[in-house]
Design a protein around this motif. Structure first.
Motif, short mmCIF file in Angstrom:
data_model
loop_
_atom_site.label_atom_id
_atom_site.label_comp_id
_atom_site.label_asym_id
_atom_site.label_seq_id
_atom_site.Cartn_x
_atom_site.Cartn_y
_atom_site.Cartn_z
N ALA A 130 0.83 -1.21 0.00
CA ALA A 130 0.00 0.00 0.00
C ALA A 130 0.87 1.25 0.00
CB ALA A 130 -0.94 -0.01 1.20
N ASP A 131 1.91 1.27 0.81
CA ASP A 131 2.80 2.44 0.85
C ASP A 131 3.47 2.66 -0.49
OD1 ASP A 131 2.16 2.98 3.48
OD2 ASP A 131 3.95 1.99 4.31
N GLU A 132 3.95 1.57 -1.10
CA GLU A 132 4.62 1.68 -2.39
C GLU A 132 3.66 2.20 -3.47
OE1 GLU A 132 7.84 -2.00 -1.84
OE2 GLU A 132 5.96 -2.30 -2.93
N VAL A 133 2.43 1.72 -3.45
CA VAL A 133 1.45 2.14 -4.46
C VAL A 133 1.15 3.64 -4.30
CG1 VAL A 133 -0.96 1.92 -5.17
CG2 VAL A 133 0.43 -0.12 -4.80
N GLU A 134 0.98 4.11 -3.10
CA GLU A 134 0.71 5.54 -2.89
C GLU A 134 1.90 6.37 -3.38
OE1 GLU A 134 -2.33 5.33 0.95
OE2 GLU A 134 -0.21 5.85 1.27
N ALA A 135 3.11 5.94 -3.06
CA ALA A 135 4.30 6.69 -3.51
C ALA A 135 4.43 6.63 -5.02
CB ALA A 135 5.55 6.11 -2.84
N TRP A 136 4.07 5.50 -5.62
CA TRP A 136 4.11 5.32 -7.07
C TRP A 136 3.19 6.31 -7.76
CZ3 TRP A 136 1.37 0.61 -9.63
CH2 TRP A 136 1.75 0.46 -10.97
N ILE A 137 1.96 6.39 -7.28
CA ILE A 137 0.99 7.32 -7.88
C ILE A 137 1.48 8.75 -7.76
CG2 ILE A 137 -1.37 8.22 -7.72
CD1 ILE A 137 -2.23 5.39 -6.82
#
Length: 474
Positions: free
Chosen positions: A462-469
């Motif tokens: 979840a953290d990686e996805v938020e940073a990715w976006i």
């Protein structure tokens, strides 16, 4: 093939009549002046004979395995024909996966081709039959919209394809069926064998899988970049689908399967491909998409993205549970274990978490009982894994003991894709969960040293996805 000179006819030959039958009510007759001149005034078209393509030697090894398995028997592997979409419009052509696997002829394969294994004392003589190009002295050149080069562009020659695939070729008109031959999709043993042959990927296939995953990763970044446009459009899911399609067509052959762009409650429908819904800030959008390379090998990736860029507390709870299940499945994937154990590992996590949340009428242990349980499956009815390769659901005709109960071995490529789906009208879950659907899917290669996640570079937590976006949009 018709060999009549163009000035002898004014309409398509009998050979082309079937293709033209749906257009005869609007077909213009060819005037005499056209027929007298159409075969003249063309520049010479020199042909450059290629060296064998990279896949040729691998395809030869696959054919050798087939030959060894069926000594003394004639084998027929058809590529398949064009399929009608509407009236005189066809779907884009894709050769049968087994045909492509055994020839190395991929996105450039010719419809109606046939690969034939003729038995010999030492094995088989293998010949590829296909409809060779027609030169400009034939009526087919201008009169047949299905194969005429005036309509669809240059077609390959027997000599060129033979050199390209390192395979003997012959004209399709020279093919004749014989009594007792084994035909793919008609003979069970042959169909099963060529499907199971794909359970273990060779070096070329693994390289193409990596290529398909890499292009797919770029497609997902395109999707994230497009989310503001998707939000602004009445059918934002189509925006997402279209953006991914552009990447798939620009850098590959296309999509390996229909893209799922499922926003909000649509994410709870496992095969939502209508993609006609809105994309609403605050919702999740589940994107299940894979690029098919020109070799026909496809990726199969799913990421679930918060449209606004951040997960709500409940969305994150569901998402991280699915990620935990995926990690457990990956940890279970070891050389020598049964394929089904990957699914069972994911299910243990799913059952434990939904039981913790009070969603089950029984304990997690009771739900996992093979006979009386299964209550947790209401929220994840699909399997966790399937084989992947030249088909998105590869090796589908393999025996159960080779597939579901098969032993994991180096060279296998498969998905890990657990999910949780709480449909919008499911009264067995609290209102805060309803309409949330999450799936995380990665493509896994088994090696001697254990599993390798081919799509690990696509953010997962979840953290990686938020940073990715934030990175892609920022």
């Amino acid at each position: 093939m018709s060999t009549a000179e163009p000035d002898t006819i004014a309409e398509p030959t009998t050979e082309t009549a079937a293709a033209a039958s749906t257009t005869t009510n609007r077909k213009q007759p060819f005037p005499r002046g056209f027929l007298d001149t159409i075969s003249t005034g063309w520049a010479e078209r020199p042909e450059s004979i290629p060296t064998p393509r990279a896949q040729a030697s691998y395809a030869a090894a696959r054919r050798a395995a087939v030959s060894a398995a069926f000594p003394g028997q004639r084998l027929v592997i058809p590529a398949g024909s064009l399929k009608q979409r509407s009236n005189d419009t066809d779907y884009p052509y894709r050769a049968h996966s087994a045909f492509a696997h055994l020839t190395g002829w991929a996105s450039d394969a010719e419809p109606d081709s046939i690969l034939v294994f003729d038995p010999t004392e030492s094995g088989h003589d293998v010949t590829l039959f296909f409809r060779e190009r027609a030169d400009r002295t034939t009526t087919e050149f201008y009169a047949d919209a299905t194969v005429g080069e005036f309509w669809i562009g240059p077609r390959p020659s027997l000599e060129g394809v033979s050199a390209d695939l390192d395979l003997a070729t012959a004209h399709l008109q020279d093919f004749a069926s014989t009594e007792g031959e084994l035909v793919l999709d008609e003979h069970d043993d042959l169909t099963r064998f060529v499907s199971e042959l794909r359970l273990i990927k060779d070096e070329y296939e693994i390289g193409e899988m990596r290529r398909a995953v890499d292009i797919t990763a770029q497609g997902f970044e395109d999707v994230i970049r497009s989310l503001p446009d998707a939000v602004a459009h009445a059918r934002g899911e189509r925006v997402v689908e279209g953006v991914f399609h552009r990447r798939a067509r620009e850098d590959g052959n296309g999509e390996g399967y229909d893209t799922i762009a499922a926003s909000g409650p649509h994410a709870c429908y496992l095969h939502w491909t209508r993609n006609d819904g809105t994309v609403v800030p605050g919702d999740l959008i589940l994107v299940d998409a894979g690029v098919e390379a020109d070799s026909l090998y496809t990726a199969d990736i799913t990421r679930t993205l918060p449209v606004s860029g951040t997960f709500t507390e409940v969305q994150r709870r569901v998402y991280e549970t699915v990620r935990e299940a995926a990690d457990a499945a990956f940890a279970a994937a070891r050389i020598g274990v049964r394929f089904r154990e990957v699914h069972e590992a994911a299910m243990r996590v799913i059952a434990a978490r939904v039981a913790e949340w009070g969603l089950l009428p029984v304990s997690a242990e009771e739900a996992l009982d093979a006979d009386a349980g299964g209550q947790h499956r209401r929220y994840m009815v699909h399997g966790t894994s399937h084989h992947l390769g030249i088909d998105v659901h590869d090796c589908a005709q393999a025996r159960r003991e080779m597939y579901y109960d098969g032993i994991l071995a180096p060279g296998m490529v498969f998905t890990i894709e657990p999910g949780l789906y709480f449909q919008i009208d499911d009264l067995t879950v609290p209102a805060e969960y309803r309409g949330i659907g999450v799936r995380i899917e990665d493509d896994i290669l088994m090696t001697e040293d254990g599993p390798v996640n081919l799509s690990a570079d696509i953010p997962r937590t979840a953290d990686e996805v938020e940073a990715w976006i934030a990175r892609v949009q920022g």
